[in-house]
Each structure stands twice: as structure tokens, then as C-alpha cells.
Write an enzyme that holds these catalytic residues in place. Structure first.
Site, short mmCIF file in Angstrom:
data_model
loop_
_atom_site.label_atom_id
_atom_site.label_comp_id
_atom_site.label_asym_id
_atom_site.label_seq_id
_atom_site.Cartn_x
_atom_site.Cartn_y
_atom_site.Cartn_z
N HIS A 139 12.41 17.35 -10.10
CA HIS A 139 11.75 16.57 -9.03
C HIS A 139 10.90 15.42 -9.59
O HIS A 139 10.42 14.59 -8.82
CB HIS A 139 10.86 17.47 -8.17
CG HIS A 139 11.61 18.47 -7.36
ND1 HIS A 139 12.64 18.12 -6.53
CD2 HIS A 139 11.48 19.84 -7.26
CE1 HIS A 139 13.13 19.22 -5.94
NE2 HIS A 139 12.45 20.27 -6.38
N ASP A 199 20.35 23.82 -8.46
CA ASP A 199 19.11 24.27 -7.82
C ASP A 199 19.26 24.10 -6.29
O ASP A 199 19.99 23.24 -5.84
CB ASP A 199 17.95 23.40 -8.34
CG ASP A 199 16.58 23.92 -7.95
OD1 ASP A 199 15.95 24.59 -8.80
OD2 ASP A 199 16.13 23.66 -6.81
N HIS A 224 17.15 22.93 -4.31
CA HIS A 224 16.50 21.69 -3.88
C HIS A 224 17.21 20.47 -4.49
O HIS A 224 17.69 20.54 -5.63
CB HIS A 224 15.03 21.68 -4.34
CG HIS A 224 14.22 22.82 -3.82
ND1 HIS A 224 14.01 23.98 -4.55
CD2 HIS A 224 13.57 22.98 -2.64
CE1 HIS A 224 13.26 24.81 -3.83
NE2 HIS A 224 12.98 24.23 -2.67
N ASP A 242 17.08 29.27 -7.42
CA ASP A 242 16.40 29.54 -6.15
C ASP A 242 17.35 29.51 -4.95
O ASP A 242 16.91 29.68 -3.82
CB ASP A 242 15.20 28.60 -5.94
CG ASP A 242 15.50 27.17 -6.34
OD1 ASP A 242 16.67 26.84 -6.60
OD2 ASP A 242 14.55 26.36 -6.38
ZN LIG Z 1 14.34 24.41 -6.58
#
Ligand SMILES: [Zn+2]
Length: 307
Positions: free
Chosen positions: A126, A163, A165, A244
Site C-alpha cells: 500500500h 493479497d 487488498h 488475508d
Molecule cells: Zn491485505
């Protein structure tokens, strides 16, 4: 040829406070499972060196690198955003996390190992060029991939991000860079609410709805990722390995299980064998359900090591 497992005890020192999901126990859960599975006997263990600031500054402006160094408190916790905080040990941990990817790339490029897994925190995907967010400070996978391009002289590298995200930071750094192909799947709409607005041609972004499970995930990997990766023929593959998307992880709402991580790892290995002499550098991103994280990483590393 072996698989390297790279970590450092200073990665445990980064502490964002009680009850923060991105906690030091994540790395302990991975170590415990790896040992319980007997994998430790077959891996090549390395301590992560601290990254040099010039290595980090290949993807982040030096002003930003210095601002992170100066934000670290002597004691207590300083928040850079509501989710992302620094403790006294954070600066050491971020240097070790980025340095793990540099060492992994050096080991893989010099054929001392076939591939490498970096069990490090804080995560990185991120982190944008000049913005810490989402538990991330420096973009570990982008720093490693850029090291392969600029120091080892590769022309083409791929970044694979599974991931749950969207890897907005990696996209921010590599969008429009013809040396890099990035493929990713992520829950959408969901944090960080990016990745769907006219991505650059070198970004294969596949948003998927909450509730996505094995069949739908495997279908988009087979139909969207793998043909794009084969066409691009990367000379090394970098994995943003977040776990995740696991069914047991309540950070998000996907339903993947260990068998899916084994399967996707085998697909990536097949591409790496075709064009990249097997070279894979995989780095830990998310994964917050401790038992599921330990099992999933163990499964991923077992596939990387052909065990
Ligand atoms: Zn994540």
C-alpha cells in the site's frame, strides 16, 4: 536448488499498539507452523540486512525516506494515518523488511537459491511513492523488483499480488513502466478503493466481489493472469504474498483456503520455469488470522521448495 527463507528479529520490534492486527505475533505464527511441518530442515535461512537508503530511494523520493526516518518516536506510538503507526522499533523493522527483498533478489539472481520467501513486516504494497498508508511505509516488493531491473540488469519483471487488498502503492510506482507487468486480484469495492479506474496497460487488475471463493479466484487467474504473464515472459517474478483472502481471515470477505495458495504458487512457478529460470522472490504482505496465516505461508513455501 533450494528456497531461501529470509527474516530478521528486528521485524518483531515494530509495534502499532495492543490489538492492532498487523502484530509481531504474525511472524511467530509463521515460524511455528513452518517448524511443525518440518520445513525448516529443507530451507536456506538468512538474516535480512538493513536496506540502504539509496536502494529505497530508487522507488521513493529521498525527502519521503527521510521524513519516515524522522517520524519514528523514541518511545510510544506516532500515527501517520488512522491504521499506520510507528513505534521505537519501526525504523529498524522497515529497513530489514526492505533489505530482505534486496537480499532475496541477490540470492536468486546469483542462482545461490532458486527462489526466496521473505517473512517480514511491516508489509509494503500500500506504500505509494510518497505516502505511507494501510500498515505500509516503504514498498518492499517494488524496491526488490527495481533492484533486479537496475542492479541486475533485467529488462522485464512481473509483480503478482494475491493479497485481498489492491496493491495501490505498487501500481502507483509501476503504472506505465514498460519493464514491469503487474497482475492482481482484490476484493472490490473495499479498502483502498482503487485499481478499477482506467488502470495503465501494464496493470492486470481483477476486482472481485465479497464472497469470492476458490473456483472464481482460480478462473480469473487462469484466464486473466496467466496468458498476460506468458505473453510478457518475465525474467523474474515478484510476489506480493498476502494471505488475508483466507476464509478464516475476518479482515476481508474472501473464502480462499491453503489449497488455493498451493495452486496459485504452482501456476506462478510454471511461468517462472518457462521464462525466468525459476526465479521468484515472494514477500509477505497481509494475513491476520494467525493460524490460517501460519498454515497458508507454510503451504506457499512448501510449493516454492517443491516439497
Ligand atoms: Zn491485505
Amino acid at each position: 536448488m533450494t528456497t531461501a527463507f529470509i527474516t530478521h528479529r528486528e521485524c518483531w520490534l515494530h509495534d502499532m499498539g495492543a490489538h492492532h492486527p498487523e502484530c509481531p505475533e504474525r511472524l511467530s505464527a509463521i515460524n511455528d507452523r513452518l517448524i511443525a511441518a518440518g520445513l525448516d530442515l529443507y530451507l536456506s535461512f538468512h538474516d535480512a540486512p538493513p536496506a540502504k537508503l539509496e536502494q529505497i530511494a530508487r522507488v521513493h523520493p529521498m525527502d519521503y525516506v527521510r521524513s519516515i526516518a524522522e517520524s519514528a518516536p523514541q518511545s510510544g506510538i506516532v500515527h501517520l494515518d488512522p491504521d499506520t503507526a510507528m513505534s521505537a522499533g519501526t525504523w529498524q523493522a522497515v529497513l530489514r523488511a526492505a533489505g530482505a527483498g534486496i537480499l532475496a533478489t541477490d540470492l536468486v539472481m546469483s542462482a545461490q537459491v532458486e527462489n526466496a520467501f521473505c517473512s517480514v513486516r511491516p508489509p509494503g504494497h500500500h506504500a505509494e511513492r510518497a505516502k505511507a498508508m494501510g500498515f505500509c511505509f516503504f514498498n518492499n516488493i517494488a524496491i526488490a523488483a527495481t533492484h533486479a531491473l537496475e542492479v541486475h540488469g533485467l529488462d522485464r519483471v512481473a509483480v503478482v499480488d494475491f493479497d485481498v487488498h489492491h496493491g495501490n502503492g505498487t501500481e502507483d510506482i509501476f503504472a506505465g513502466d514498460p519493464r514491469v507487468l503487474m497482475v492482481g486480484t482484490f476484493q472490490h469495492p473495499f479498502y483502498p478503493y482503487s485499481g478499477t479506474d482506467a488502470p495503465a496497460a501494464n496493470m492486470v487488475n481483477v476486482p472481485l466481489p465479497a464472497g469470492t471463493r476458490s473456483d472464481a479466484f482460480r478462473e480469473v487467474v487462469a484466464e486473466a493472469w496467466l496468458p498476460a504473464l506468458r505473453r510478457f515472459a518475465p525474467e523474474a517474478i515478484f510476489i506480493s504474498a498476502g494471505f488475508d483472502a483466507h476464509y478464516e481471515d475476518d479482515m476481508a470477505s474472501f473464502g480462499l483456503v491453503e489449497a488455493d495458495y498451493a495452486w496459485v504458487t504452482r501456476q506462478i512457478k510454471a511461468i517462472a520455469a518457462e521464462s525466468a529460470q525459476g526465479r521468484i522472490v515472494s514477500m509477505l504482505e497481509g494475513g491476520y488470522a494467525l493460524s490460517a496465516l501460519g498454515r497458508s505461508v507454510t503451504t506457499h513455501v512448501k510449493e516454492l521448495a517443491d516439497l
